[in-house]
Enzyme design. Sequence first.
Site, PDB file in Angstrom:
ATOM      1  N   GLY A 167       0.799  -1.214   0.000  1.00  0.00           N
ATOM      2  CA  GLY A 167       0.000   0.000   0.000  1.00  0.00           C
ATOM      3  C   GLY A 167       0.833   1.266   0.000  1.00  0.00           C
ATOM      4  N   THR A 168       1.935   1.266   0.746  1.00  0.00           N
ATOM      5  CA  THR A 168       2.772   2.461   0.814  1.00  0.00           C
ATOM      6  C   THR A 168       3.357   2.793  -0.548  1.00  0.00           C
ATOM      7  OG1 THR A 168       3.322   2.154   3.149  1.00  0.00           O
ATOM      8  CG2 THR A 168       4.862   3.442   1.829  1.00  0.00           C
ATOM      9  N   ASN A 197      -7.930   4.273   8.516  1.00  0.00           N
ATOM     10  CA  ASN A 197      -7.281   3.113   9.107  1.00  0.00           C
ATOM     11  C   ASN A 197      -7.265   3.124  10.632  1.00  0.00           C
ATOM     12  OD1 ASN A 197      -5.354   5.329   8.337  1.00  0.00           O
ATOM     13  ND2 ASN A 197      -4.007   4.179   9.703  1.00  0.00           N
ATOM     14  N   ALA A 243      -2.003  -6.422   0.042  1.00  0.00           N
ATOM     15  CA  ALA A 243      -2.358  -7.829   0.212  1.00  0.00           C
ATOM     16  C   ALA A 243      -2.495  -8.236   1.667  1.00  0.00           C
ATOM     17  CB  ALA A 243      -1.312  -8.717  -0.470  1.00  0.00           C
ATOM     18  N   HIS A 244      -1.631  -7.726   2.533  1.00  0.00           N
ATOM     19  CA  HIS A 244      -1.607  -8.275   3.887  1.00  0.00           C
ATOM     20  C   HIS A 244      -2.753  -7.781   4.766  1.00  0.00           C
ATOM     21  CE1 HIS A 244       0.258  -4.932   6.376  1.00  0.00           C
ATOM     22  NE2 HIS A 244       0.489  -4.484   5.162  1.00  0.00           N
ATOM     23  N   THR A 253      11.010  -7.084 -11.784  1.00  0.00           N
ATOM     24  CA  THR A 253      10.472  -8.447 -11.836  1.00  0.00           C
ATOM     25  C   THR A 253       9.382  -8.632 -10.788  1.00  0.00           C
ATOM     26  OG1 THR A 253      12.617  -9.280 -12.597  1.00  0.00           O
ATOM     27  CG2 THR A 253      11.065 -10.892 -11.665  1.00  0.00           C
ATOM     28  N   CYS A 278       2.388   1.775  10.922  1.00  0.00           N
ATOM     29  CA  CYS A 278       3.548   2.433  10.335  1.00  0.00           C
ATOM     30  C   CYS A 278       4.087   3.549  11.218  1.00  0.00           C
ATOM     31  CB  CYS A 278       3.194   2.979   8.953  1.00  0.00           C
ATOM     32  SG  CYS A 278       2.805   1.681   7.762  1.00  0.00           S
TER      33      CYS A 278
END
Length: 381
Positions: A69-70, A149, A200-201, A237, A323
């Site tokens: 996200g960051t 959040n 994702a997390h 990649t 964070c």
Amino acid sequence: MIYLDNAATTPLLPTARAAMERYLGDAYGNPSSLHRPGREARQAVEEARRFFAGWLGVSPRDLAFTSGGTESNNLAIYGAYLAQRSHRTHVVTTAVEHHAVLEAVDRLRLLGADVTVVPVDSDGRVDPDDVVRALRPDTALVSVMLVNNEVGTVEPVAEIARRVKDVDPGIIVHSDMVQALPVMRLSLGDLGVDLASFSAHKVHGPKGVGLLYVRSGTPFVALAAGGNQEHRLRAGTEPVAGIVGFHAAMAELAQHFDAHRAHLSALRDALWRAIESLDGVYRNSPADAVPSILNVGFRGIRNDILLMRLDLEGIAASAGAACSAGSLEPSHVIRAMGRDREARESIRLSFAWQNTMEEIGVAAGVLSKVVGSLRSRFTNS
């Protein structure tokens, strides 16, 4: 340990772990390679992209996988600003954004940006009228999160995007949707944003993977150079195993999405009912907040002391954004809501699929015991 800090991160789903194992082992091809191992890796990445495109209601070509996200927020903000800086140097955001947005926007000042930070009300909600009033002929970007959040407030992003575009279709609208993905069915077309960020997390996927939406035709400068990956939106990649885990986790969540959301609502409501009669308790999360987050405080009890005691009793919670954990600074979100004193007293309890009603009952009992003990020994002067 009863884990009630799911807004910080969620446990990896077993299905996500199982899906990732193949790509951490024998299926190690580079998705940019033309041989069979490379093609197998590319197929996995593109299957994931197509899934998210369907879930979000967008074209697969408008999605780029990132490291989280960051990074997605940073790529969106810098990419949109740099694409327009020759004629637009003004940026609008809100006082309750995640630090990944606020600090990125602040750094734009080094590139000549003028930044307007719009206030929020006592529920942490921004008024679309304030956003519109902040617009200027040289406004390049508006960034407003969809779900806060720390307190779970849902911002009126669709209305903001519509009204911003009514004033000036050339203004790019970005939204941090990291906390929305686990609990809201999202149609990015209906929301009207040009850019959106995901992680994702927060949905029981692996750490180190995110997603960036860039609507086709949006002015955008890719920051990473050195490759044509991700439709030239983000060179490098792709982390195939992580992308596969993200896909598997969100696909499982999607299969039971309504039941999942109802479960979270039941957990949150049960915990609040169990603690709302405690001496000095108050609630910062509005009644219409998302069900995954409950932000509360206890008058006269410092949140750092409370959280340490809860940890010793086997309850994991937080004072706000992970964070910024380790910082003794009070929550900028709670302060922006006009609750300066409460910013040093408030804690965030957040829920996910693995939490149970039994855990909620135990957590409520521990909270009652710890708050009672601290109230008899310590107060926040």
